[in-house]
Motif scaffolding. Structure first.
Motif, mmCIF file in Angstrom:
data_model
loop_
_atom_site.group_PDB
_atom_site.id
_atom_site.type_symbol
_atom_site.label_atom_id
_atom_site.label_comp_id
_atom_site.label_asym_id
_atom_site.label_seq_id
_atom_site.Cartn_x
_atom_site.Cartn_y
_atom_site.Cartn_z
ATOM 1 N N THR A 157 -35.021 81.351 37.981
ATOM 2 C CA THR A 157 -34.964 80.984 39.403
ATOM 3 C C THR A 157 -34.453 79.568 39.586
ATOM 4 N N ALA A 162 -38.467 78.081 42.826
ATOM 5 C CA ALA A 162 -39.378 78.480 41.746
ATOM 6 C C ALA A 162 -40.783 77.944 42.006
ATOM 7 N N SER A 169 -38.941 83.739 34.097
ATOM 8 C CA SER A 169 -38.623 83.939 35.516
ATOM 9 C C SER A 169 -38.500 82.608 36.242
ATOM 10 N N ILE A 170 -39.365 81.657 35.889
ATOM 11 C CA ILE A 170 -39.298 80.321 36.504
ATOM 12 C C ILE A 170 -37.965 79.659 36.185
ATOM 13 N N PHE A 211 -43.149 85.372 32.795
ATOM 14 C CA PHE A 211 -43.423 84.443 33.892
ATOM 15 C C PHE A 211 -42.638 83.154 33.701
ATOM 16 N N ASN A 212 -42.690 82.593 32.492
ATOM 17 C CA ASN A 212 -41.970 81.345 32.225
ATOM 18 C C ASN A 212 -40.459 81.529 32.291
ATOM 19 N N VAL A 217 -40.942 85.677 39.690
ATOM 20 C CA VAL A 217 -41.963 84.633 39.525
ATOM 21 C C VAL A 217 -43.268 85.075 40.178
ATOM 22 N N ILE A 274 -44.342 80.060 42.407
ATOM 23 C CA ILE A 274 -45.564 79.806 41.631
ATOM 24 C C ILE A 274 -46.765 79.650 42.559
ATOM 25 N N THR A 307 -48.352 82.778 44.058
ATOM 26 C CA THR A 307 -49.189 83.625 43.209
ATOM 27 C C THR A 307 -50.668 83.400 43.480
ATOM 28 N N GLY A 321 -46.091 85.960 37.664
ATOM 29 C CA GLY A 321 -47.084 84.894 37.780
ATOM 30 C C GLY A 321 -48.448 85.435 38.159
#
Length: 405
Positions: A325, A334, A321-322, A318-319, A16, A338, A341, A20
């Motif tokens: 997590t 998560a 990975s969220i 990125f999405n 993330v 975010i 970042t 991110g």
């Protein structure tokens, strides 16, 4: 020693953070290649989300992670409000996602990357605000203070620009306000998604209670039972199974993507008109194909489709990975990834990047970032304190909103 779940959660957190940060910087560069035509990417994004989330959903459904009762709930239709499934919430969530993404796409090419990121931080107070009414959420004094701190951090650059205070960062106020407004309104979407999970849990609890009070399963023939327990076919035999305890993330995300795909071509011309975009929309696709309309000079449209593909790749990872997590660790983990970042991308923005140049880390940016990060940490602390209090004193009121329970 860390368990496999902890290691997976840590890997997800690092993913993330990495993707991110890449999404922030690559997205800022990409917006400059399309310039005034940057809003065309919202259509492509909607298609990408639709395909990606349904592919993942299909894999998870095939593997058994997503069960039939979840999809039945999401798409069930009836004459009464309660008879309709999760799609009724995703109908509005998809609209809010569209409005938020379009506002950002229109403003991003004209804004400093760090200031754009700071304006987007109003999503945290926005989610808290809408959760008050949609989820009946209540906050203690620590959480309330944290939200004020985050809002202050996001607003400092805007206030300094409006008051023309020395040391501020020059940026178009109109576009900053557009990002603030659409991001705040877009905070309705995660609130409605949380409401969907909550409604599903309530339905499962109600159906399970009815099922347990129904006549014994051994006295009923499969397919004729009035019990809400599922009748599933396994290897050619009918077997009984309890309903899913939780709604899968991708069952919700995929339905939201359906409505975002529907809403985008409807909202796009309206938001373009509000923003004063008069150029033919066909020019946007010409620009995306690296052909500058009307012989425009400069970096606009140069390498547009190549940068968009790179941006789409980073944004998709990125999405994912969220969601990875959230499934392997927790939503809080998560969320923290975010938020982390922001300081990392702020430091990286200080380097000289193609098209966007360098953004020096001056005092205004430093204070704003510190306030946002501090507010985030304080908010999580307040949430943990509230959880401990409610665990030891069930049913107690939450002190203090704003001063008393």
């Amino acid at each position: 020693r860390p368990t496999a779940m902890n290691r997976a959660g840590l890997i997800g957190f690092m993913m993330v953070l990495f993707w991110g940060t890449a999404d922030r910087i690559v997205g800022q560069i990409q917006s400059r290649t399309l310039g005034p035509y940057n809003d065309v990417k919202t259509i492509l994004n909607a298609i990408m989300y639709f395909v990606l989330y349904h592919l993942v959903l299909g894999v998870r459904y095939w593997s058994g992670a997503v069960r039939r009762d979840q999809m039945v709930y999401m798409y069930s239709v009836g004459w009464k409000w309660v008879a309709n499934g999760g799609w009724k919430f995703m109908f509005l969530a998809g609209l809010m996602d569209t409005v938020s993404e379009l506002g950002g796409a229109i403003a991003q090419p004209y804004m400093n990357g760090v200031v754009y990121s700071l304006m987007s931080q109003v999503s945290t107070p926005g989610v808290a605000f809408f959760s008050l009414f949609v989820l009946s959420q209540r906050y203690n004094s620590i959480e309330f203070l944290a939200l004020v701190i985050v809002l202050m951090g996001a607003m400092i650059p805007l206030v300094m620009q409006l008051t023309e205070t020395e040391g501020g960062i020059a940026f178009p106020v109109g576009y900053a306000l557009l990002v603030l407004l659409t991001t705040f309104v877009g905070a309705i979407s995660p609130t409605l998604k949380e409401l969907t999970f909550k409604a599903f849990r309530a339905k499962v609890a109600s159906d399970t209670e009815e099922g347990l009070s129904a006549p014994s399963m051994s006295m009923q023939q499969p397919g004729t039972s009035v019990s809400p327990l599922m009748n599933e076919e396994v290897n050619g035999h009918q077997e009984w199974a309890m309903p899913s305890a939780e709604l899968d993330i991708f069952a919700v995300a995929s339905v939201a993507a359906v409505f975002q795909l529907i809403w985008t071509p409807i909202v796009l011309p309206i938001e373009r008109a509000i923003a004063g975009r008069s150029a033919p929309f066909g020019d946007a696709f010409s620009c995306l194909a690296n052909r500058a309309p009307n012989d425009e000079q400069g970096p606009v449209c140069e390498g547009a489709w190549e940068m968009y593909l790179l941006y789409m790749f980073c944004n998709a990872l990125f999405n994912l990975s969220i969601y990875f997590t959230m499934m392997k660790e927790s939503a809080i983990f998560a969320y923290l990834g975010i938020k982390c970042t922001l300081p990392l991308s702020t430091v990286l923005y200080a380097f000289n990047w193609p098209l966007i140049g360098a953004t020096p880390l001056n005092g205004v940016i430093f204070i704003s970032v510190i306030l946002v990060i501090s507010g985030t940490v304080v908010f999580r602390t307040g949430t943990r304190v509230k959880g401990i209090v409610q665990q030891h004193y069930p049913g107690s009121t939450t002190c203090c909103w704003p001063l008393f329970g």
